[in-house]
Every structure is written in structure tokens, then in C-alpha cells.
Scaffold this motif. Structure first.
Motif, short mmCIF file in Angstrom:
data_model
loop_
_atom_site.label_atom_id
_atom_site.label_comp_id
_atom_site.label_asym_id
_atom_site.label_seq_id
_atom_site.Cartn_x
_atom_site.Cartn_y
_atom_site.Cartn_z
N ASP A 1 0.83 -1.20 0.00
CA ASP A 1 0.00 0.00 0.00
C ASP A 1 0.87 1.26 0.00
O ASP A 1 0.55 2.24 -0.67
N SER A 2 1.97 1.23 0.76
CA SER A 2 2.87 2.38 0.80
C SER A 2 3.51 2.63 -0.56
O SER A 2 3.59 3.77 -1.01
N ILE A 3 3.95 1.55 -1.21
CA ILE A 3 4.55 1.68 -2.53
C ILE A 3 3.52 2.20 -3.52
O ILE A 3 3.79 3.12 -4.29
N ASN A 4 2.32 1.62 -3.49
CA ASN A 4 1.26 2.06 -4.40
C ASN A 4 0.88 3.51 -4.15
O ASN A 4 0.61 4.27 -5.08
N SER A 5 0.86 3.90 -2.88
CA SER A 5 0.55 5.28 -2.54
C SER A 5 1.62 6.23 -3.07
O SER A 5 1.32 7.29 -3.63
N ALA A 6 2.89 5.82 -2.92
CA ALA A 6 4.00 6.65 -3.43
C ALA A 6 3.91 6.76 -4.95
O ALA A 6 4.10 7.85 -5.51
N ILE B 1 13.07 -2.24 -8.10
CA ILE B 1 13.69 -2.02 -6.79
C ILE B 1 12.72 -2.30 -5.64
O ILE B 1 12.93 -1.87 -4.52
N LYS B 2 11.69 -3.08 -5.95
CA LYS B 2 10.64 -3.34 -4.95
C LYS B 2 11.20 -3.95 -3.67
O LYS B 2 10.82 -3.54 -2.56
N ILE C 1 11.03 0.49 3.64
CA ILE C 1 9.73 0.80 4.25
C ILE C 1 9.53 -0.03 5.50
O ILE C 1 9.03 0.46 6.52
N TYR C 2 9.96 -1.31 5.46
CA TYR C 2 9.84 -2.17 6.63
C TYR C 2 10.61 -1.56 7.81
O TYR C 2 10.09 -1.54 8.91
N LYS C 3 11.82 -1.10 7.54
CA LYS C 3 12.62 -0.51 8.61
C LYS C 3 11.95 0.75 9.17
O LYS C 3 11.96 0.97 10.38
#
Length: 196
Positions: free
Chosen positions: A85-90, A182-183, A190-192
Motif C-alpha cells: 500500500d505504501s509503494i502504491n501510494s507513493a 527495486i521493490k 519501508i519495513y525498517k
């Protein structure tokens, strides 16, 4: 006849004594057998109880292990969903940038990924319709003297970003392709941020 009666009485007394002795021995053996049977039954009962307790402990341990694994899987799935979701949001935010900021990102991508030769830059219809004036010149000013890009007037089926074509070689600089490349790195970062 008194002698016969005495003999009969003696036989009767001996028989009664023998019968009492046989009964006593039978009762003793029966008591011993009963005691042994009771002892064996208690031993078997204790063994069965120990086995049942061990089996119960094993069942509990397997259930706890399974629950822990399910919990870890659920946590991992949730973390992955949050990261996705964070990646998609970005990606969505990149796509929705104001035109000037969006095309600044495109310039950075071209500067980073362009080859030192002549090529063609392809955009989506949406991006072609909103290209800033002199954008081709702006792109070429970022490149080395040997490199040159011509912007194609033909749109291609991409959502955002740019595709650079150098003869047979395409460099896909769409946001989705770059994010996909680069996923794993993005997921680690993002996990960190989210879970460290």
C-alpha cells in the motif's frame, strides 16, 4: 463298629482339613492374583495416564506452534500489505504531481538512465498532451554531447514515466517498472521505517 466310626470320623476330619487347606490355598492364590491384577491395573492406569498426559502435551505444543506460525504468517501478510500500500501510494503521488514537478522527475530519470547515443523518448497520451514547452531541448541539455533524444509524437500504452528506445534496446523508465525493479529494496526500507 466304633473303630469304623473312628476311621470315618478321621477320614472326615482329614478331608475337612484338606478342604480347608485347599480353600485357604485357593483364597491365598486368589488374593495374590487379585493383588497382582490390581497392581498391574494401577501400573497400566498410571502408564495410560502418563501417555495421555504426554499426548496432551504434544497436542498443546503442536497447537501452540501452529498458532505461532499462523500469527507470524498473518503478521507478515499484514506487513506486506502495508508495504504494498505504501509503494502504491507513493506511485500514485508521483503520478499525481503537478506538471512541473512531474516533468522534473522525468528529467532526473532521463539523466540517470539515458545512453550516450541517439534515441527516442516515448510518453503516454496524457503526458504528451501536457509536455512543457521546449521539453525536448531541456532533456537534451541534460545529456552528453554524443547523446540526443527525440520525443515521439506517437503515444504508447504506459501509465506514467518514459520509455527510452535505442534501436533494439528499450529502457523502461515508467514508475511501475522502476518500482518493480527495486521493490525488494523499497520493501526493506519501508519495513525498517514502519516496523523497526
Amino acid at each position: 463298629m466304633a473303630g469304623l466310626e473312628n476311621i470315618l470320623n478321621k477320614i472326615s476330619a482329614d478331608s475337612a482339613a484338606k478342604v480347608e487347606n485347599i480353600i485357604f490355598q485357593a483364597e491365598t492364590e486368589a488374593s495374590e492374583i487379585l493383588a497382582k491384577a490390581k497392581e498391574e491395573a494401577e501400573k497400566q492406569s498410571k502408564l495410560s495416564l502418563e501417555n495421555a498426559e504426554k499426548e496432551a502435551d504434544n497436542i498443546i505444543a503442536r497447537a501452540e506452534s501452529s498458532a505461532k506460525l499462523d500469527s507470524q504468517n498473518t503478521k507478515l501478510e499484514t506487513e506486506n500489505e502495508i508495504i504494498e500500500d505504501s509503494i502504491n501510494s507513493a506511485l500514485s503521488q508521483l503520478n499525481d504531481l503537478p506538471d512541473s514537478e512531474y516533468f522534473d522527475v522525468i528529467k532526473k530519470l532521463v539523466k540517470k538512465y539515458a545512453s550516450n547515443k541517439q534515441g527516442v523518448a516515448f510518453f503516454s497520451k496524457r503526458d504528451l498532451d501536457r509536455l512543457p514547452a521546449n521539453f525536448e531541448s531541456d532533456l537534451n541539455s541534460l545529456l552528453s554531447d554524443e547523446a540526443k533524444l527525440v520525443i515521439s509524437n506517437e503515444p504508447i500504452a504506459i501509465k506514467n514515466g518514459v520509455v527510452l528506445e535505442y534501436g533494439e534496446v528499450d529502457i523502461n523508465c515508467t514508475f511501475d517498472a522502476l518500482a518493480s525493479d527495486i521493490k525488494d529494496q523499497l520493501k526493506d526500507k519501508i519495513y525498517k521505517i514502519l516496523f523497526a
